[in-house]
Write a protein that holds these residues in place. Structure first.
Motif, PDB file in Angstrom:
ATOM      1  N   VAL A  23      38.127  15.375 -42.547  1.00  0.00           N
ATOM      2  CA  VAL A  23      38.270  16.091 -43.811  1.00  0.00           C
ATOM      3  C   VAL A  23      39.656  16.710 -43.774  1.00  0.00           C
ATOM      4  CG1 VAL A  23      37.478  18.008 -45.227  1.00  0.00           C
ATOM      5  CG2 VAL A  23      35.810  16.587 -44.018  1.00  0.00           C
ATOM      6  N   LEU A  24      40.465  16.371 -44.751  1.00  0.00           N
ATOM      7  CA  LEU A  24      41.832  16.881 -44.812  1.00  0.00           C
ATOM      8  C   LEU A  24      41.961  17.743 -46.060  1.00  0.00           C
ATOM      9  CD1 LEU A  24      44.736  16.953 -43.774  1.00  0.00           C
ATOM     10  CD2 LEU A  24      45.139  14.798 -44.969  1.00  0.00           C
ATOM     11  N   ALA A  25      42.133  19.026 -45.864  1.00  0.00           N
ATOM     12  CA  ALA A  25      42.286  19.953 -46.979  1.00  0.00           C
ATOM     13  C   ALA A  25      43.682  20.556 -46.909  1.00  0.00           C
ATOM     14  CB  ALA A  25      41.234  21.057 -46.906  1.00  0.00           C
ATOM     15  N   THR A  26      44.486  20.236 -47.902  1.00  0.00           N
ATOM     16  CA  THR A  26      45.848  20.748 -47.952  1.00  0.00           C
ATOM     17  C   THR A  26      46.283  20.794 -49.417  1.00  0.00           C
ATOM     18  OG1 THR A  26      48.080  20.459 -47.048  1.00  0.00           O
ATOM     19  CG2 THR A  26      46.861  18.475 -47.570  1.00  0.00           C
ATOM     20  N   GLY A  27      47.392  21.397 -49.683  1.00  0.00           N
ATOM     21  CA  GLY A  27      47.829  21.640 -51.045  1.00  0.00           C
ATOM     22  C   GLY A  27      48.109  20.384 -51.863  1.00  0.00           C
ATOM     23  N   THR A  28      48.252  20.603 -53.157  1.00  0.00           N
ATOM     24  CA  THR A  28      48.581  19.534 -54.092  1.00  0.00           C
ATOM     25  C   THR A  28      49.910  18.889 -53.711  1.00  0.00           C
ATOM     26  OG1 THR A  28      47.429  20.708 -55.845  1.00  0.00           O
ATOM     27  CG2 THR A  28      48.998  19.029 -56.532  1.00  0.00           C
ATOM     28  N   ALA A  29      49.953  17.568 -53.792  1.00  0.00           N
ATOM     29  CA  ALA A  29      51.164  16.784 -53.533  1.00  0.00           C
ATOM     30  C   ALA A  29      51.709  16.984 -52.120  1.00  0.00           C
ATOM     31  CB  ALA A  29      52.239  17.097 -54.566  1.00  0.00           C
ATOM     32  N   SER A  30      50.796  17.147 -51.150  1.00  0.00           N
ATOM     33  CA  SER A  30      51.226  17.363 -49.762  1.00  0.00           C
ATOM     34  C   SER A  30      50.990  16.148 -48.874  1.00  0.00           C
ATOM     35  CB  SER A  30      50.509  18.580 -49.179  1.00  0.00           C
ATOM     36  OG  SER A  30      49.107  18.357 -49.174  1.00  0.00           O
ATOM     37  N   GLY A  31      50.561  15.032 -49.468  1.00  0.00           N
ATOM     38  CA  GLY A  31      50.447  13.810 -48.696  1.00  0.00           C
ATOM     39  C   GLY A  31      49.067  13.421 -48.225  1.00  0.00           C
ATOM     40  N   LYS A  32      48.030  13.941 -48.852  1.00  0.00           N
ATOM     41  CA  LYS A  32      46.664  13.565 -48.454  1.00  0.00           C
ATOM     42  C   LYS A  32      46.421  12.075 -48.680  1.00  0.00           C
ATOM     43  CE  LYS A  32      44.905  16.700 -51.161  1.00  0.00           C
ATOM     44  NZ  LYS A  32      46.054  17.523 -51.520  1.00  0.00           N
ATOM     45  N   SER A  33      46.881  11.555 -49.786  1.00  0.00           N
ATOM     46  CA  SER A  33      46.634  10.143 -50.106  1.00  0.00           C
ATOM     47  C   SER A  33      47.200   9.221 -49.038  1.00  0.00           C
ATOM     48  CB  SER A  33      47.252   9.778 -51.460  1.00  0.00           C
ATOM     49  OG  SER A  33      46.670  10.535 -52.486  1.00  0.00           O
ATOM     50  N   LEU A  34      48.403   9.486 -48.595  1.00  0.00           N
ATOM     51  CA  LEU A  34      49.015   8.657 -47.564  1.00  0.00           C
ATOM     52  C   LEU A  34      48.193   8.720 -46.280  1.00  0.00           C
ATOM     53  CD1 LEU A  34      51.267   6.842 -46.535  1.00  0.00           C
ATOM     54  CD2 LEU A  34      52.558   8.907 -45.957  1.00  0.00           C
ATOM     55  N   ALA A  35      47.700   9.882 -45.936  1.00  0.00           N
ATOM     56  CA  ALA A  35      46.937  10.034 -44.700  1.00  0.00           C
ATOM     57  C   ALA A  35      45.663   9.199 -44.725  1.00  0.00           C
ATOM     58  CB  ALA A  35      46.610  11.504 -44.461  1.00  0.00           C
ATOM     59  N   TYR A  36      44.904   9.253 -45.810  1.00  0.00           N
ATOM     60  CA  TYR A  36      43.642   8.510 -45.799  1.00  0.00           C
ATOM     61  C   TYR A  36      43.852   7.015 -46.035  1.00  0.00           C
ATOM     62  CZ  TYR A  36      43.298   8.568 -50.964  1.00  0.00           C
ATOM     63  OH  TYR A  36      43.520   8.400 -52.295  1.00  0.00           O
ATOM     64  N   LYS A  37      44.825   6.659 -46.875  1.00  0.00           N
ATOM     65  CA  LYS A  37      45.053   5.225 -47.108  1.00  0.00           C
ATOM     66  C   LYS A  37      45.619   4.543 -45.870  1.00  0.00           C
ATOM     67  CE  LYS A  37      47.453   5.446 -50.903  1.00  0.00           C
ATOM     68  NZ  LYS A  37      48.203   5.082 -52.107  1.00  0.00           N
ATOM     69  N   ALA A  38      46.448   5.227 -45.115  1.00  0.00           N
ATOM     70  CA  ALA A  38      47.029   4.629 -43.918  1.00  0.00           C
ATOM     71  C   ALA A  38      45.942   4.239 -42.924  1.00  0.00           C
ATOM     72  CB  ALA A  38      48.027   5.590 -43.271  1.00  0.00           C
ATOM     73  N   ALA A  39      44.936   5.080 -42.768  1.00  0.00           N
ATOM     74  CA  ALA A  39      43.843   4.767 -41.840  1.00  0.00           C
ATOM     75  C   ALA A  39      43.070   3.541 -42.306  1.00  0.00           C
ATOM     76  CB  ALA A  39      42.915   5.966 -41.694  1.00  0.00           C
ATOM     77  N   THR A  40      42.792   3.436 -43.591  1.00  0.00           N
ATOM     78  CA  THR A  40      42.067   2.286 -44.124  1.00  0.00           C
ATOM     79  C   THR A  40      42.903   1.016 -44.014  1.00  0.00           C
ATOM     80  OG1 THR A  40      40.930   3.731 -45.688  1.00  0.00           O
ATOM     81  CG2 THR A  40      40.862   1.380 -46.146  1.00  0.00           C
ATOM     82  N   LEU A  41      44.168   1.103 -44.370  1.00  0.00           N
ATOM     83  CA  LEU A  41      45.035  -0.065 -44.288  1.00  0.00           C
ATOM     84  C   LEU A  41      45.203  -0.533 -42.842  1.00  0.00           C
ATOM     85  CD1 LEU A  41      47.707   1.027 -46.910  1.00  0.00           C
ATOM     86  CD2 LEU A  41      46.090  -0.868 -47.143  1.00  0.00           C
ATOM     87  N   GLU A  42      45.308   0.404 -41.919  1.00  0.00           N
ATOM     88  CA  GLU A  42      45.429   0.038 -40.505  1.00  0.00           C
ATOM     89  C   GLU A  42      44.167  -0.673 -40.026  1.00  0.00           C
ATOM     90  OE1 GLU A  42      46.911  -0.284 -36.573  1.00  0.00           O
ATOM     91  OE2 GLU A  42      47.890   0.039 -38.486  1.00  0.00           O
ATOM     92  N   SER A  43      43.014  -0.189 -40.438  1.00  0.00           N
ATOM     93  CA  SER A  43      41.757  -0.840 -40.053  1.00  0.00           C
ATOM     94  C   SER A  43      41.665  -2.243 -40.636  1.00  0.00           C
ATOM     95  CB  SER A  43      40.574   0.012 -40.519  1.00  0.00           C
ATOM     96  OG  SER A  43      39.361  -0.583 -40.145  1.00  0.00           O
TER      97      SER A  43
END
Length: 99
Positions: A23-43
């Motif tokens: 669970v990644l909770a951080t501010g707006t426009a702080s890069g959450k999308s990149l964090a979760y998509k990178a894990a899926t793309l790597e898998s």
């Protein structure tokens, strides 16, 4: 394009790739999308044909879900090209209006 990750992105990506739920909770426009998509793309990259991967993303609004769906499809299209389109990708949204 190479990018440096913020600390919270690197920690979230490492935890996900180590097999943990994140669970990644951080501010707006702080890069959450990149964090979760990178894990899926790597898998998907590691298991392009035989095993694949499954990811469930939850978004607080329909607009954000639709926006992210478009970006995710684009990302997977680019990844599929690298594997001669041997990656099966399916993504959809489910909300109160889904029939």
């Amino acid at each position: 394009q190479d990018r440096l990750l913020y600390k919270h992105q690197a920690l979230a990506l490492k935890a996900a790739l180590d097999g943990n739920h994140v669970v990644l909770a951080t501010g707006t426009a702080s890069g959450k999308s990149l964090a979760y998509k990178a894990a899926t793309l790597e898998s998907a990259h590691k298991n392009p044909v035989n095993h694949g991967c499954l990811a469930l993303y939850l978004f607080p609004t329909k607009a954000l879900a639709q926006d992210q769906l478009g970006h995710l499809r684009s990302d997977f299209d680019r990844l599929a090209e690298k594997f001669d389109n041997n990656i099966l990708f399916s993504a959809a949204t489910l909300d109160g209006d889904t029939g």
